[in-house]
Design an enzyme around this catalytic site. Sequence first.
Site, mmCIF file in Angstrom:
data_model
loop_
_atom_site.group_PDB
_atom_site.id
_atom_site.type_symbol
_atom_site.label_atom_id
_atom_site.label_comp_id
_atom_site.label_asym_id
_atom_site.label_seq_id
_atom_site.Cartn_x
_atom_site.Cartn_y
_atom_site.Cartn_z
ATOM 1 N N ARG A 166 -0.916 15.864 -1.107
ATOM 2 C CA ARG A 166 -1.319 16.402 -2.405
ATOM 3 C C ARG A 166 -0.725 17.795 -2.630
ATOM 4 O O ARG A 166 -0.345 18.145 -3.735
ATOM 5 C CB ARG A 166 -2.852 16.477 -2.441
ATOM 6 C CG ARG A 166 -3.469 16.724 -3.799
ATOM 7 C CD ARG A 166 -4.983 16.936 -3.734
ATOM 8 N NE ARG A 166 -5.663 16.240 -2.676
ATOM 9 C CZ ARG A 166 -6.248 15.046 -2.804
ATOM 10 N NH1 ARG A 166 -6.215 14.408 -3.955
ATOM 11 N NH2 ARG A 166 -6.866 14.500 -1.773
ATOM 12 N N TYR A 167 -0.688 18.590 -1.575
ATOM 13 C CA TYR A 167 -0.145 19.955 -1.645
ATOM 14 C C TYR A 167 1.162 19.988 -0.854
ATOM 15 O O TYR A 167 1.304 19.264 0.137
ATOM 16 C CB TYR A 167 -1.117 20.947 -1.012
ATOM 17 C CG TYR A 167 -2.514 20.927 -1.578
ATOM 18 C CD1 TYR A 167 -2.829 21.628 -2.730
ATOM 19 C CD2 TYR A 167 -3.516 20.205 -0.947
ATOM 20 C CE1 TYR A 167 -4.116 21.619 -3.239
ATOM 21 C CE2 TYR A 167 -4.809 20.190 -1.446
ATOM 22 C CZ TYR A 167 -5.111 20.892 -2.590
ATOM 23 O OH TYR A 167 -6.375 20.886 -3.088
ATOM 24 N N CYS A 202 -22.686 9.305 5.338
ATOM 25 C CA CYS A 202 -23.367 10.239 4.444
ATOM 26 C C CYS A 202 -23.554 9.562 3.091
ATOM 27 O O CYS A 202 -22.612 8.951 2.566
ATOM 28 C CB CYS A 202 -22.525 11.509 4.301
ATOM 29 S SG CYS A 202 -21.981 12.148 5.903
ATOM 30 N N CYS A 210 -20.948 10.468 0.373
ATOM 31 C CA CYS A 210 -19.543 10.537 0.797
ATOM 32 C C CYS A 210 -18.576 10.226 -0.350
ATOM 33 O O CYS A 210 -18.730 9.227 -1.052
ATOM 34 C CB CYS A 210 -19.300 9.562 1.935
ATOM 35 S SG CYS A 210 -17.571 9.507 2.454
ATOM 36 N N ARG A 245 -15.609 9.300 0.060
ATOM 37 C CA ARG A 245 -14.777 8.146 0.432
ATOM 38 C C ARG A 245 -15.667 6.960 0.770
ATOM 39 O O ARG A 245 -15.294 6.106 1.576
ATOM 40 C CB ARG A 245 -13.865 8.493 1.616
ATOM 41 C CG ARG A 245 -12.868 9.583 1.298
ATOM 42 C CD ARG A 245 -11.627 9.556 2.192
ATOM 43 N NE ARG A 245 -10.714 10.608 1.773
ATOM 44 C CZ ARG A 245 -10.543 11.758 2.435
ATOM 45 N NH1 ARG A 245 -11.184 11.973 3.569
ATOM 46 N NH2 ARG A 245 -9.715 12.674 1.978
ATOM 47 N N ASP A 248 -18.899 15.528 -5.240
ATOM 48 C CA ASP A 248 -17.890 14.742 -5.949
ATOM 49 C C ASP A 248 -18.543 13.621 -6.762
ATOM 50 O O ASP A 248 -19.671 13.209 -6.493
ATOM 51 C CB ASP A 248 -16.905 14.143 -4.934
ATOM 52 C CG ASP A 248 -16.067 15.218 -4.273
ATOM 53 O OD1 ASP A 248 -15.476 16.033 -4.990
ATOM 54 O OD2 ASP A 248 -16.035 15.254 -3.021
#
Length: 371
Positions: A96-97, A113, A116, A118, A279
């Site tokens: 991405r960077y 979690c 999460c 993902r 997120d």
Amino acid sequence: MSRENPKVAATLREPAELVARGLAPAAQLAVLEKVAERYAVAVTPDVAALIEPGNPADPIARQFVPAAEELVGTPFEQTDPIGDDAHSPVAGIVHRYPDRVLFKLVHVCAVYCRFCFRREMVGPGKASALSPAAYRDGLDYIRAHPEVWEVILTGGDPLMLSPRRLAEIMADLAAIDHVKIIRLHTRVPVADPGRVNDEMVAALKVEGAATWVALHANHAREFTSGARAACARIVNAGIPMVSQSVLLRGVNDDASTLEALMRAFVECRIKPYYLHHGDLAPGTSHLRTTLAEGQQLMRALRGRVSGLCQPEYVLDIPGGYGKAPVGPAYLQPEGSVSGANSFVMQGEPPPESRYRVVDYCGDVHTYPSEP
Ligand code: SF4
């Protein structure tokens, strides 16, 4: 009084096991089984011992015990909320960077979690690790991109690999001249601290590249004596650690809880690094705060703890556009700050050539915009 319960013998993976231990409400078993069909469940013995039985509001339970709200989506939620797929040139790599890549080696974690980002990709139902061919392709991609200075091993959780396999991977990466930093993101030191044994720590060290470990923890109670000892084993081996946490409603969304969490990191010689805004992962709205709440908490934190304890509050911009710092602004051109407690003149630069700067108490001062 210790909140720890007697340890269970093995990781709890079924809602019925959580109900039997008093960690989830029996009346919700059917709906929790529906949740578990969609999103993986795992609560390690160390984590289960931290959960207050019969209290679904317990901040550890909210992180790991499935909840009926996970079946409720909102219009903005996305299966790939931070846009990994948009930047994945080969399987397992996210570029991405310019100067760094994620290398996602495994899709399993010690715990799952409930928030999460993902969550659609991790769990025992997914491929448990990159295939040997995909792993080689990932290495070839890194070799072919000399701008890649840092490789971030992330999840799933890379500390779920055996020490032997992890050592091989570390050596493969460190053998690439331009890879100078290998960073591993993990929950294992708090979720399953016994896994961080001498063999695992030895696997993390490698000639030719510097290893950094980023620990994910969200509440000070995760720092048991076992977890603190696991972190000490890593740091004592000369491996620096940084933190990552997620701001979560009902877990750490008050100033004193965040303060205790950041102090726990620093006590373990872990520099607070990121506080992530939640997120837009599917079925996680009950755990998200607003950005305004997050900014208010960051202001409160600045008044309570030193710079050593300050993480950066960041938002992963949906669509794969990367992280943006979203903490409160302390410096503004004159006239643009509102809601502060008072205005304290310091000298008399004219209004058009001065800033207003907010101190840790919320009081506003002026500072000249010219040198
Ligand atoms: S440990 Fe990380 S990758 Fe695994 S479920 Fe938790 S947040 Fe997701």
